[in-house]
Design a protein around this motif. Structure first.
Motif, PDB file in Angstrom:
ATOM      1  N   GLN A 210      45.946 -77.493  49.718  1.00  0.00           N
ATOM      2  CA  GLN A 210      46.716 -76.272  49.974  1.00  0.00           C
ATOM      3  C   GLN A 210      46.060 -75.078  49.268  1.00  0.00           C
ATOM      4  OE1 GLN A 210      50.613 -76.784  48.416  1.00  0.00           O
ATOM      5  NE2 GLN A 210      51.474 -75.024  49.481  1.00  0.00           N
ATOM      6  N   GLN A 211      45.662 -75.301  48.001  1.00  0.00           N
ATOM      7  CA  GLN A 211      45.056 -74.219  47.225  1.00  0.00           C
ATOM      8  C   GLN A 211      43.743 -73.744  47.843  1.00  0.00           C
ATOM      9  OE1 GLN A 211      46.349 -72.675  44.341  1.00  0.00           O
ATOM     10  NE2 GLN A 211      48.162 -73.772  45.052  1.00  0.00           N
ATOM     11  N   TYR A 212      43.031 -74.671  48.454  1.00  0.00           N
ATOM     12  CA  TYR A 212      41.708 -74.309  48.990  1.00  0.00           C
ATOM     13  C   TYR A 212      41.720 -74.112  50.509  1.00  0.00           C
ATOM     14  CZ  TYR A 212      39.905 -74.903  44.336  1.00  0.00           C
ATOM     15  OH  TYR A 212      39.683 -74.744  42.994  1.00  0.00           O
ATOM     16  N   GLY A 213      42.895 -73.877  51.061  1.00  0.00           N
ATOM     17  CA  GLY A 213      42.968 -73.498  52.475  1.00  0.00           C
ATOM     18  C   GLY A 213      42.749 -74.632  53.446  1.00  0.00           C
ATOM     19  N   LEU A 214      43.002 -75.869  52.994  1.00  0.00           N
ATOM     20  CA  LEU A 214      42.759 -77.008  53.873  1.00  0.00           C
ATOM     21  C   LEU A 214      44.042 -77.740  54.273  1.00  0.00           C
ATOM     22  CD1 LEU A 214      39.501 -78.244  52.120  1.00  0.00           C
ATOM     23  CD2 LEU A 214      39.658 -77.432  54.483  1.00  0.00           C
ATOM     24  N   SER A 215      45.180 -77.167  53.934  1.00  0.00           N
ATOM     25  CA  SER A 215      46.447 -77.687  54.465  1.00  0.00           C
ATOM     26  C   SER A 215      46.548 -77.228  55.913  1.00  0.00           C
ATOM     27  CB  SER A 215      47.611 -77.119  53.656  1.00  0.00           C
ATOM     28  OG  SER A 215      47.631 -75.706  53.799  1.00  0.00           O
ATOM     29  N   PRO A 216      47.464 -77.797  56.698  1.00  0.00           N
ATOM     30  CA  PRO A 216      47.614 -77.297  58.078  1.00  0.00           C
ATOM     31  C   PRO A 216      47.855 -75.790  58.101  1.00  0.00           C
ATOM     32  CG  PRO A 216      48.836 -79.348  57.800  1.00  0.00           C
ATOM     33  CD  PRO A 216      48.326 -78.968  56.436  1.00  0.00           C
ATOM     34  N   GLU A 217      48.697 -75.301  57.203  1.00  0.00           N
ATOM     35  CA  GLU A 217      48.977 -73.858  57.161  1.00  0.00           C
ATOM     36  C   GLU A 217      47.729 -73.060  56.801  1.00  0.00           C
ATOM     37  OE1 GLU A 217      50.630 -76.209  55.466  1.00  0.00           O
ATOM     38  OE2 GLU A 217      52.480 -76.318  56.659  1.00  0.00           O
ATOM     39  N   GLY A 218      46.965 -73.602  55.866  1.00  0.00           N
ATOM     40  CA  GLY A 218      45.728 -72.927  55.446  1.00  0.00           C
ATOM     41  C   GLY A 218      44.739 -72.825  56.590  1.00  0.00           C
ATOM     42  N   ILE A 219      44.628 -73.923  57.342  1.00  0.00           N
ATOM     43  CA  ILE A 219      43.705 -73.916  58.487  1.00  0.00           C
ATOM     44  C   ILE A 219      44.177 -72.896  59.522  1.00  0.00           C
ATOM     45  CG2 ILE A 219      42.755 -75.310  60.381  1.00  0.00           C
ATOM     46  CD1 ILE A 219      43.136 -77.782  58.444  1.00  0.00           C
ATOM     47  N   VAL A 220      45.479 -72.918  59.811  1.00  0.00           N
ATOM     48  CA  VAL A 220      46.045 -71.975  60.787  1.00  0.00           C
ATOM     49  C   VAL A 220      45.779 -70.543  60.351  1.00  0.00           C
ATOM     50  CG1 VAL A 220      48.216 -71.071  61.710  1.00  0.00           C
ATOM     51  CG2 VAL A 220      47.820 -73.541  61.670  1.00  0.00           C
ATOM     52  N   ASN A 221      45.994 -70.302  59.076  1.00  0.00           N
ATOM     53  CA  ASN A 221      45.798 -68.944  58.559  1.00  0.00           C
ATOM     54  C   ASN A 221      44.349 -68.484  58.743  1.00  0.00           C
ATOM     55  OD1 ASN A 221      46.691 -66.569  57.063  1.00  0.00           O
ATOM     56  ND2 ASN A 221      45.313 -67.342  55.470  1.00  0.00           N
ATOM     57  N   THR A 222      43.399 -69.343  58.370  1.00  0.00           N
ATOM     58  CA  THR A 222      41.985 -68.985  58.519  1.00  0.00           C
ATOM     59  C   THR A 222      41.648 -68.705  59.979  1.00  0.00           C
ATOM     60  OG1 THR A 222      41.427 -70.348  56.614  1.00  0.00           O
ATOM     61  CG2 THR A 222      39.611 -69.769  58.076  1.00  0.00           C
ATOM     62  N   VAL A 223      42.157 -69.563  60.854  1.00  0.00           N
ATOM     63  CA  VAL A 223      41.873 -69.391  62.283  1.00  0.00           C
ATOM     64  C   VAL A 223      42.463 -68.067  62.776  1.00  0.00           C
ATOM     65  CG1 VAL A 223      42.388 -70.292  64.592  1.00  0.00           C
ATOM     66  CG2 VAL A 223      41.688 -71.858  62.756  1.00  0.00           C
ATOM     67  N   GLU A 224      43.707 -67.798  62.392  1.00  0.00           N
ATOM     68  CA  GLU A 224      44.364 -66.581  62.902  1.00  0.00           C
ATOM     69  C   GLU A 224      43.680 -65.317  62.396  1.00  0.00           C
ATOM     70  OE1 GLU A 224      48.481 -67.250  61.927  1.00  0.00           O
ATOM     71  OE2 GLU A 224      48.884 -68.057  63.945  1.00  0.00           O
ATOM     72  N   VAL A 225      43.305 -65.333  61.112  1.00  0.00           N
ATOM     73  CA  VAL A 225      42.620 -64.159  60.552  1.00  0.00           C
ATOM     74  C   VAL A 225      41.290 -63.941  61.277  1.00  0.00           C
ATOM     75  CG1 VAL A 225      41.439 -63.289  58.484  1.00  0.00           C
ATOM     76  CG2 VAL A 225      43.739 -64.283  58.291  1.00  0.00           C
ATOM     77  N   ALA A 226      40.570 -65.038  61.505  1.00  0.00           N
ATOM     78  CA  ALA A 226      39.261 -64.914  62.171  1.00  0.00           C
ATOM     79  C   ALA A 226      39.429 -64.424  63.608  1.00  0.00           C
ATOM     80  CB  ALA A 226      38.530 -66.257  62.137  1.00  0.00           C
ATOM     81  N   LEU A 227      40.423 -64.962  64.298  1.00  0.00           N
ATOM     82  CA  LEU A 227      40.651 -64.542  65.689  1.00  0.00           C
ATOM     83  C   LEU A 227      41.050 -63.070  65.744  1.00  0.00           C
ATOM     84  CD1 LEU A 227      42.549 -67.632  67.190  1.00  0.00           C
ATOM     85  CD2 LEU A 227      40.147 -67.013  67.506  1.00  0.00           C
ATOM     86  N   GLU A 228      41.880 -62.677  64.790  1.00  0.00           N
ATOM     87  CA  GLU A 228      42.327 -61.287  64.731  1.00  0.00           C
ATOM     88  C   GLU A 228      41.129 -60.360  64.515  1.00  0.00           C
ATOM     89  OE1 GLU A 228      45.262 -60.163  65.405  1.00  0.00           O
ATOM     90  OE2 GLU A 228      44.642 -58.096  65.000  1.00  0.00           O
TER      91      GLU A 228
END
Lengths: 272, 311
Positions: free
Chosen positions: B288-306
């Motif tokens: 979770q801390q390093y962005g590898l939880s499901p939410e973390g992955i979703v967040n990275t994807v959404e930011v990149a897509l945006e």
């Protein structure tokens, strides 16, 4: 098995090949090859159960040259006993050759590649363990340098093999007492060396590593004790056989050229 | 995955005397059934991984299929030169099994986090690199490694990961498995990140993004056809691994894409950004801390897509 005069003649030829190969290649490690000559000749002159015409005979004894930098003498012995043509020796170090400056797989008679120190005895131990588990009859011989006994990884199989009662395993140390930057007693003292192997559970014998009869006797009587791996500490002289190279660190590195080459070959010619 | 591996290996070894298991004094309670049932095929090398690996090479060169077994970095980094020279250079049938890939042993600290191992194993000539994504893949990978010729690295997680595949997938070394189709973006996962990747894909899908998920259980040789198909057919590729973004799955996919001329509109590696974990916590906390939880992955994807402004 060769008789002793044949072995002596073979040793002389192997020394000449070694000097010639290292001269021609402008290579190093001549001293390390010369200290191992009688050990290699004794092994391939009669101790090892191998067949030069069938290098991968399943029941062959395995020999591992862990001090892979002594390969000039090793290649010369393999060629002399018929594993491959003597012509190959001229290609040592050459572009496109099969004979690299550290012993390399793919050459008839060579079991494994070596070159990084502290690897061979573990591999030999694995082979000996496989033989025990398969109830196979072959033995495994591994030649180490004294310098590589600095490696922690050398002492891991030294601890392991007696625990597993690998009395089909023989470690031979070419104890020429000079390593890459000086005498072993000055760089990292191994003494009391035999006592260390004994304390780890090996049956140890010490021999004059240039006395063929002593070596053959020692290697023919293994295992020295049932259930224990055997260690032969061979007291040798770096650069043995060429007066100005003997016990000289320089000849770990130097390639004989010009007068030095001529003098070396003359000495080897003059021997009885 | 650990349980699937050891059970499968025991089943196989009972009918194949070539198989030997060499452990580095680890696996309490795990390797015990193997040790008790097949003592002639079991060796505890002690806490001596260099020797463990050299012995495995020697046994493999004597006709055995030798599995070395320990946790995290111990069977990999401690004996890296033995793996390179003794195993790979001789093309020996040694299988290096590392339990606890990634940050499985979270709270034990960075000494026990295997986060650069895929990169190192991938760089070695002739090394097969397999990181199963769930217990079913671990079972199938173990089976596949028996007939495989040459050195292999099997990176598995812990015991008790969820089964991600609904049924037994078709498994072939070097061939990615498609878990779900999707036209917008592709998430490529390796190893134990599969469950979080599939969960992230579901969340993205719920938000209206159609996500294809590939399980890239074999990082080397990489399934380049699957990568290039994803580059052609979807707008973006994200790689997800419990590993440094340098040299692992992300690096492997980047190399293929960069040299292919088939560029997706967006490519991003999700993993550790060349860092040691500087915080203490269990695996899920660290993920979770390093962005590898499901939410973390979703967040990275959404930011990149945006940022890419095509979503």
């Amino acid at each position: 098995m060769l008789d002793y005069s044949e072995m002596q003649a073979l040793a002389r030829r192997v020394r000449r090949h070694s000097v010639q190969m290292i001269h021609q290649a402008k290579a190093s490690h001549l001293g390390s090859s010369l200290s191992a000559v009688e050990l290699l000749v004794a092994l391939y002159g009669g101790v090892l159960r191998v067949d030069p015409h069938w290098p991968l005979w399943p029941e062959r004894d395995r020999f591992i040259l862990s001090k892979g930098h002594a390969c000039a003498a090793y290649y010369a012995v393999l060629a002399e006993v018929g594993f491959f043509s003597l012509d190959w020796l001229d290609t040592f170090y050459q572009n496109g050759s099969r004979l690299a400056g550290h012993v390399t797989k793919g050459i008839p008679g060579v079991e494994i590649s070596a070159g990084s120190l502290g690897h061979g005895l573990s591999i030999a131990t694995g082979m000996a363990l496989a033989a025990k588990r398969d109830q196979a009859v072959y033995r495994v011989f591994c030649m180490l340098s004294d310098g590589e006994c600095d490696e922690g990884s050398t002492w891991e199989p030294i601890l392991f093999a007696p625990h597993h009662q690998l009395d089909n395993l023989v470690a031979i140390v070419d104890y020429n007492k000079i390593q890459a930057l000086g005498h072993t007693r000055e760089v990292l003292n191994l003494e009391p060396f035999a006592a260390k192997w004994q304390a780890f559970g090996w049956a140890v014998r010490e021999v004059d590593g240039h006395n063929l009869a002593e070596i053959v006797t020692a290697l023919s009587e293994i295992p020295y004790q049932e259930g224990k791996p055997s260690c032969v500490i061979a007291h040798t002289v770096k650069g043995q056989g060429i007066s100005f190279m003997e016990d000289r660190l320089l000849w770990h590195y130097r390639s004989p050229q010009g007068d030095e080459y001529t003098a070396a070959m003359t000495e080897l010619e003059a021997e009885p | 995955m650990r349980t699937a591996f050891i059970q499968t290996l025991l089943e196989l070894a009972q009918n194949d005397p070539r198989i030997v298991l060499i452990v580095g004094d680890l696996g309490f309670g795990v390797v015990t059934p193997f040790m008790e049932k097949l003592p002639q095929q079991f060796i505890n090398a002690g806490v001596a991984e260099q020797n463990m690996t050299g012995i495995a090479a020697g046994m493999a060169l004597s006709g055995k299929i030798a599995f070395t077994y320990s946790i995290a970095n111990f069977p990999v980094l401690r004996c890296l030169e033995q793996i390179r020279n003794d195993v790979c250079y001789h093309k020996a049938n040694v299988r290096i099994v590392a339990i606890g890939g990634g940050m499985t042993y979270g709270s034990l600290g960075p000494s026990h986090h295997a986060t650069e191992d895929i990169a190192m194993m991938r760089a070695l000539p002739d090394m097969l690199v397999v990181c199963p994504g769930d217990p079913l893949e671990a079972r199938l990978a173990t089976q596949a490694l028996i007939d495989y010729q040459g050195p292999a690295f099997l990176r598995i997680g812990r015991a008790g990961e969820p089964q991600v595949h609904k049924s037994m997938p078709e498994f072939k070394l070097g061939k990615a498995i498609t878990l779900r189709p999707g036209r917008d973006i592709t998430l490529i996962s390796t190893g134990g990140m599969l469950a979080n990747t599939v969960a992230a894909a579901q969340m993205l899908s719920d938000a209206g993004v159609e996500v294809q998920v590939l399980s890239m259980h074999t990082v080397k040789p990489l399934d380049t056809a699957a990568v290039l198909a994803a580059a052609r057919n979807t707008l973006a590729i994200f790689t997800v691994e419990e590993h440094s973004i340098i040299g692992g799955l992300g690096g492997a996919v980047a190399e293929v894409i960069a040299e292919s001329g088939v560029y997706p509109k967006l490519f991003k590696r999700i993993g550790l950004d060349s860092t040691f974990s500087s915080i203490v916590g269990d695996q899920s906390y660290l993920l979770q801390q390093y962005g590898l939880s499901p939410e973390g992955i979703v967040n990275t994807v959404e930011v990149a897509l945006e940022a890419a402004k095509f979503h």
